[in-house]
Motif scaffolding. Structure first.
Motif, PDB file in Angstrom:
ATOM      1  N   ASN A  27       0.802  -1.217   0.000  1.00  0.00           N
ATOM      2  CA  ASN A  27       0.000   0.000   0.000  1.00  0.00           C
ATOM      3  C   ASN A  27       0.839   1.273   0.000  1.00  0.00           C
ATOM      4  O   ASN A  27       0.305   2.356   0.215  1.00  0.00           O
ATOM      5  CB  ASN A  27      -0.955  -0.003   1.192  1.00  0.00           C
ATOM      6  CG  ASN A  27      -2.000  -1.082   1.062  1.00  0.00           C
ATOM      7  OD1 ASN A  27      -2.519  -1.332  -0.021  1.00  0.00           O
ATOM      8  ND2 ASN A  27      -2.313  -1.747   2.148  1.00  0.00           N
ATOM      9  N   TRP A  99      -6.061  -2.209   5.439  1.00  0.00           N
ATOM     10  CA  TRP A  99      -5.053  -1.163   5.638  1.00  0.00           C
ATOM     11  C   TRP A  99      -4.439  -1.319   7.014  1.00  0.00           C
ATOM     12  O   TRP A  99      -5.066  -1.831   7.935  1.00  0.00           O
ATOM     13  CB  TRP A  99      -5.699   0.223   5.522  1.00  0.00           C
ATOM     14  CG  TRP A  99      -6.294   0.472   4.187  1.00  0.00           C
ATOM     15  CD1 TRP A  99      -7.593   0.261   3.819  1.00  0.00           C
ATOM     16  CD2 TRP A  99      -5.624   0.949   3.030  1.00  0.00           C
ATOM     17  NE1 TRP A  99      -7.760   0.586   2.502  1.00  0.00           N
ATOM     18  CE2 TRP A  99      -6.572   1.017   1.992  1.00  0.00           C
ATOM     19  CE3 TRP A  99      -4.312   1.338   2.761  1.00  0.00           C
ATOM     20  CZ2 TRP A  99      -6.248   1.448   0.709  1.00  0.00           C
ATOM     21  CZ3 TRP A  99      -4.002   1.770   1.492  1.00  0.00           C
ATOM     22  CH2 TRP A  99      -4.959   1.826   0.478  1.00  0.00           C
ATOM     23  N   TYR A 105      -3.812   4.697   4.318  1.00  0.00           N
ATOM     24  CA  TYR A 105      -4.796   4.998   3.269  1.00  0.00           C
ATOM     25  C   TYR A 105      -4.603   6.424   2.751  1.00  0.00           C
ATOM     26  O   TYR A 105      -4.586   6.656   1.537  1.00  0.00           O
ATOM     27  CB  TYR A 105      -6.222   4.829   3.812  1.00  0.00           C
ATOM     28  CG  TYR A 105      -7.259   5.418   2.892  1.00  0.00           C
ATOM     29  CD1 TYR A 105      -7.762   4.688   1.830  1.00  0.00           C
ATOM     30  CD2 TYR A 105      -7.702   6.727   3.065  1.00  0.00           C
ATOM     31  CE1 TYR A 105      -8.689   5.236   0.959  1.00  0.00           C
ATOM     32  CE2 TYR A 105      -8.619   7.292   2.199  1.00  0.00           C
ATOM     33  CZ  TYR A 105      -9.109   6.549   1.155  1.00  0.00           C
ATOM     34  OH  TYR A 105     -10.010   7.105   0.288  1.00  0.00           O
TER      35      TYR A 105
END
Length: 173
Positions: A27, A99, A105
């Motif tokens: 991520n 997440w 995020y």
């Protein structure tokens, strides 16, 4: 026989943790999995991000926050969430979508937004005279100018799937 079953269970449990961690998308970089996860998370996390964003209102505050290391950002975000009784709701959303934190995020959101902006900027530069391009670069946000070419290429390759977000950004220009 019982020892063999226990050994097998222990080895499966021990091995499954790293394997599951490897299945989660990275991520921190733009890739198909992380951006898909980002798109799926948007609606659920929007009210939480609005509260976090409302704390830093000036350009200086925003830049100071963005300059913090990820851990310090996450600590500040956690404090904001606690102060607004949103910590449990935030944890449900981030865990539902995989997440590590609201900050993770938000950092991917910034990276994606900057890449979309750079996609437009560098696309526009090709249509300008050399002098106009120079002036545009001088006025551009340094974060957008610093976007890696690989991120811009990612946006270009995935333009169709990102279309609604690109249109929204383009409308705000």
């Amino acid at each position: 026989m019982i020892r063999i079953v226990i050994a097998l269970i222990c080895s499966v449990v021990w091995v499954s943790v790293p394997v599951n961690a490897q299945l989660l998308p990275n991520n921190t970089n733009l890739n198909a999995q992380s951006v898909q996860r980002w798109m799926q998370t948007n609606r659920d996390i929007a009210p939480i991000v609005q509260v976090v964003d409302s704390v830093n209102t000036t350009e200086e505050e925003i830049k100071a926050f963005e300059a913090l290391p990820a851990l310090a950002q996450d600590q500040k975000i956690t404090a904001i969430l606690k102060a607004n009784n949103l910590e449990d709701a935030a944890n449900k959303v981030i865990h539902k979508h995989g997440w590590k934190s609201v900050g993770e995020y938000m950092r991917l959101s910034s990276k994606l937004g900057n890449a979309i902006a750079a996609y437009f900027l560098f696309g526009d530069l090709g249509k300008l005279t050399e002098e106009q391009a120079k002036q545009l670069k001088e006025k551009a946000d340094p974060a957008i100018l610093a976007v890696p070419r690989s991120d811009i290429e990612f946006i270009k390759r995935n333009e169709k799937s990102l279309q609604q977000y690109i249109k929204a950004y383009g409308a705000g220009r």
